[in-house]
Design a protein around this motif. Structure first.
Motif, mmCIF file in Angstrom:
data_model
loop_
_atom_site.group_PDB
_atom_site.id
_atom_site.type_symbol
_atom_site.label_atom_id
_atom_site.label_comp_id
_atom_site.label_asym_id
_atom_site.label_seq_id
_atom_site.Cartn_x
_atom_site.Cartn_y
_atom_site.Cartn_z
ATOM 1 N N ILE A 44 -8.282 -19.899 50.591
ATOM 2 C CA ILE A 44 -7.057 -19.103 50.499
ATOM 3 C C ILE A 44 -6.165 -19.763 49.462
ATOM 4 C CG2 ILE A 44 -5.015 -18.256 51.716
ATOM 5 C CD1 ILE A 44 -6.699 -18.713 54.360
ATOM 6 N N GLU A 45 -5.804 -19.023 48.429
ATOM 7 C CA GLU A 45 -4.898 -19.566 47.422
ATOM 8 C C GLU A 45 -3.462 -19.206 47.789
ATOM 9 O OE1 GLU A 45 -7.947 -19.466 43.611
ATOM 10 O OE2 GLU A 45 -6.216 -18.117 43.600
ATOM 11 N N ILE A 46 -2.544 -20.115 47.472
ATOM 12 C CA ILE A 46 -1.119 -19.878 47.689
ATOM 13 C C ILE A 46 -0.448 -19.988 46.328
ATOM 14 C CG2 ILE A 46 0.977 -20.549 48.919
ATOM 15 C CD1 ILE A 46 -0.856 -22.025 50.942
ATOM 16 N N TRP A 47 0.126 -18.884 45.874
ATOM 17 C CA TRP A 47 0.751 -18.793 44.561
ATOM 18 C C TRP A 47 2.247 -18.582 44.695
ATOM 19 C CZ3 TRP A 47 -1.659 -18.704 39.691
ATOM 20 C CH2 TRP A 47 -3.057 -18.739 39.718
ATOM 21 N N ALA A 48 3.003 -19.064 43.702
ATOM 22 C CA ALA A 48 4.392 -18.643 43.561
ATOM 23 C C ALA A 48 4.318 -17.140 43.292
ATOM 24 C CB ALA A 48 5.062 -19.375 42.404
ATOM 25 N N LYS A 49 5.118 -16.356 44.003
ATOM 26 C CA LYS A 49 5.025 -14.894 43.922
ATOM 27 C C LYS A 49 5.074 -14.398 42.479
ATOM 28 C CE LYS A 49 7.301 -10.672 45.347
ATOM 29 N NZ LYS A 49 8.594 -10.114 45.602
ATOM 30 N N GLU A 50 5.978 -14.958 41.659
ATOM 31 C CA GLU A 50 6.140 -14.489 40.277
ATOM 32 C C GLU A 50 4.850 -14.680 39.481
ATOM 33 O OE1 GLU A 50 8.268 -17.862 40.895
ATOM 34 O OE2 GLU A 50 8.447 -16.402 42.512
ATOM 35 N N LYS A 51 4.166 -15.795 39.696
ATOM 36 C CA LYS A 51 2.933 -16.075 38.948
ATOM 37 C C LYS A 51 1.805 -15.140 39.366
ATOM 38 C CE LYS A 51 3.921 -20.936 38.152
ATOM 39 N NZ LYS A 51 3.548 -22.310 38.431
ATOM 40 N N ALA A 52 1.771 -14.779 40.643
ATOM 41 C CA ALA A 52 0.685 -13.934 41.148
ATOM 42 C C ALA A 52 0.925 -12.457 40.850
ATOM 43 C CB ALA A 52 0.507 -14.144 42.648
ATOM 44 N N GLU A 53 2.108 -12.107 40.375
ATOM 45 C CA GLU A 53 2.366 -10.703 40.048
ATOM 46 C C GLU A 53 1.853 -10.345 38.665
ATOM 47 O OE1 GLU A 53 6.569 -10.286 40.899
ATOM 48 O OE2 GLU A 53 6.105 -9.565 42.914
ATOM 49 N N GLN A 54 1.592 -11.355 37.842
ATOM 50 C CA GLN A 54 1.019 -11.107 36.521
ATOM 51 C C GLN A 54 -0.495 -10.989 36.681
ATOM 52 O OE1 GLN A 54 3.336 -10.814 34.114
ATOM 53 N NE2 GLN A 54 4.761 -11.295 35.748
ATOM 54 N N PRO A 55 -1.143 -10.162 35.852
ATOM 55 C CA PRO A 55 -2.620 -10.142 35.930
ATOM 56 C C PRO A 55 -3.173 -11.523 35.552
ATOM 57 C CG PRO A 55 -1.787 -8.455 34.394
ATOM 58 C CD PRO A 55 -0.622 -9.266 34.846
ATOM 59 N N PHE A 56 -4.243 -11.925 36.214
ATOM 60 C CA PHE A 56 -4.848 -13.219 35.906
ATOM 61 C C PHE A 56 -5.570 -13.161 34.564
ATOM 62 C CE2 PHE A 56 -4.498 -13.198 40.566
ATOM 63 C CZ PHE A 56 -3.642 -14.278 40.697
ATOM 64 N N MET A 57 -6.041 -11.981 34.209
ATOM 65 C CA MET A 57 -6.669 -11.725 32.908
ATOM 66 C C MET A 57 -6.214 -10.342 32.476
ATOM 67 S SD MET A 57 -10.644 -12.775 33.646
ATOM 68 C CE MET A 57 -11.240 -12.865 31.963
ATOM 69 N N ASN A 58 -6.140 -10.112 31.169
ATOM 70 C CA ASN A 58 -5.793 -8.750 30.778
ATOM 71 C C ASN A 58 -6.998 -7.852 31.059
ATOM 72 O OD1 ASN A 58 -7.373 -8.093 28.374
ATOM 73 N ND2 ASN A 58 -6.112 -9.593 27.281
ATOM 74 N N PRO A 59 -6.771 -6.553 31.321
ATOM 75 C CA PRO A 59 -7.856 -5.661 31.756
ATOM 76 C C PRO A 59 -9.059 -5.622 30.810
ATOM 77 C CG PRO A 59 -5.736 -4.608 32.086
ATOM 78 C CD PRO A 59 -5.470 -5.884 31.336
ATOM 79 N N GLU A 60 -8.811 -5.626 29.500
ATOM 80 C CA GLU A 60 -9.929 -5.589 28.549
ATOM 81 C C GLU A 60 -10.767 -6.851 28.636
ATOM 82 O OE1 GLU A 60 -9.370 -4.831 24.307
ATOM 83 O OE2 GLU A 60 -8.255 -3.022 24.879
ATOM 84 N N GLU A 61 -10.082 -7.993 28.655
ATOM 85 C CA GLU A 61 -10.770 -9.275 28.733
ATOM 86 C C GLU A 61 -11.590 -9.354 30.029
ATOM 87 O OE1 GLU A 61 -9.459 -14.022 28.548
ATOM 88 O OE2 GLU A 61 -7.936 -12.483 28.875
ATOM 89 N N PHE A 62 -11.005 -8.851 31.118
ATOM 90 C CA PHE A 62 -11.677 -8.854 32.417
ATOM 91 C C PHE A 62 -12.943 -8.003 32.388
ATOM 92 C CE2 PHE A 62 -11.997 -6.940 36.759
ATOM 93 C CZ PHE A 62 -12.426 -8.088 37.415
ATOM 94 N N SER A 63 -12.826 -6.772 31.887
ATOM 95 C CA SER A 63 -13.995 -5.886 31.872
ATOM 96 C C SER A 63 -15.083 -6.426 30.953
ATOM 97 C CB SER A 63 -13.610 -4.452 31.516
ATOM 98 O OG SER A 63 -13.051 -4.396 30.227
ATOM 99 N N GLU A 64 -14.687 -7.006 29.813
ATOM 100 C CA GLU A 64 -15.678 -7.592 28.899
ATOM 101 C C GLU A 64 -16.372 -8.788 29.546
ATOM 102 O OE1 GLU A 64 -13.800 -8.473 25.142
ATOM 103 O OE2 GLU A 64 -13.295 -6.345 24.816
ATOM 104 N N ALA A 65 -15.594 -9.617 30.239
ATOM 105 C CA ALA A 65 -16.183 -10.787 30.896
ATOM 106 C C ALA A 65 -17.159 -10.359 31.991
ATOM 107 C CB ALA A 65 -15.083 -11.678 31.478
ATOM 108 N N LEU A 66 -16.786 -9.351 32.778
ATOM 109 C CA LEU A 66 -17.697 -8.848 33.815
ATOM 110 C C LEU A 66 -18.971 -8.303 33.196
ATOM 111 C CD1 LEU A 66 -15.651 -6.981 36.578
ATOM 112 C CD2 LEU A 66 -17.059 -9.008 36.808
#
Length: 154
Positions: free
Chosen positions: A120-142
């Protein structure tokens, strides 16, 4: 085997106590995990809660890859385990996040619990509201990881 899933907001109180989300608590109780291990993530500015059995399995995995008689390997192992602390939730399902951990993760009071596989990860709320990767980068990586290998079948 335990698998956490979810993204839940919570607040720490003035002392740094926070309620572990009910769904996660139920999963921990179902597998009789009463103790957790807290550590700052190795790569990200967040905290990671390991069920104790998962922590020891992770620690063993690291230990097996390191040579006990190699000074650098010993430093790596020491750093990994010295940054960890055992947490025992109180009767209400709260844990006390020590101030140094809150500072390491940049947590003020609003947090987000994110179930990530068997931790279970615990993040500062502000940091977890941003995407961890941008959608294009994420889909390409997958696609790079799964698209060509045929590892996932429909």
């Amino acid at each position: 085997m335990i698998r956490f899933l979810g993204n839940i907001e919570a607040k720490t109180d003035a002392k740094g106590r926070v309620f572990i989300p009910a769904g996660f608590r139920k999963q921990l109780q179902a597998v009789s995990e009463e103790r957790l291990v807290l550590r700052k993530d190795v790569f990200q500015d967040c905290l990671v809660l390991y069920p104790e059995s998962v922590w020891f399995a992770t620690q063993n995995q690291l230990r097996q890859r390191l040579n006990k008689w190699n000074a650098k390997h010993q430093q790596i192992f020491r750093q990994f385990v010295s940054d960890a602390e055992i947490m025992v939730p109180d009767g209400n399902g709260r844990i006390l996040l020590p101030k140094r951990y809150l500072q390491m993760a940049g947590i003020q009071s609003d947090v987000r619990f994110i179930g990530v596989d068997n931790t279970i990860e615990i993040w500062a709320k502000e940091k977890a509201e941003q995407p961890f990767m941008n959608p294009e980068e994420f889909s390409e990586a997958l696609q790079d990881i799964l698209g060509e290998s045929g590892m996932i079948s429909d």
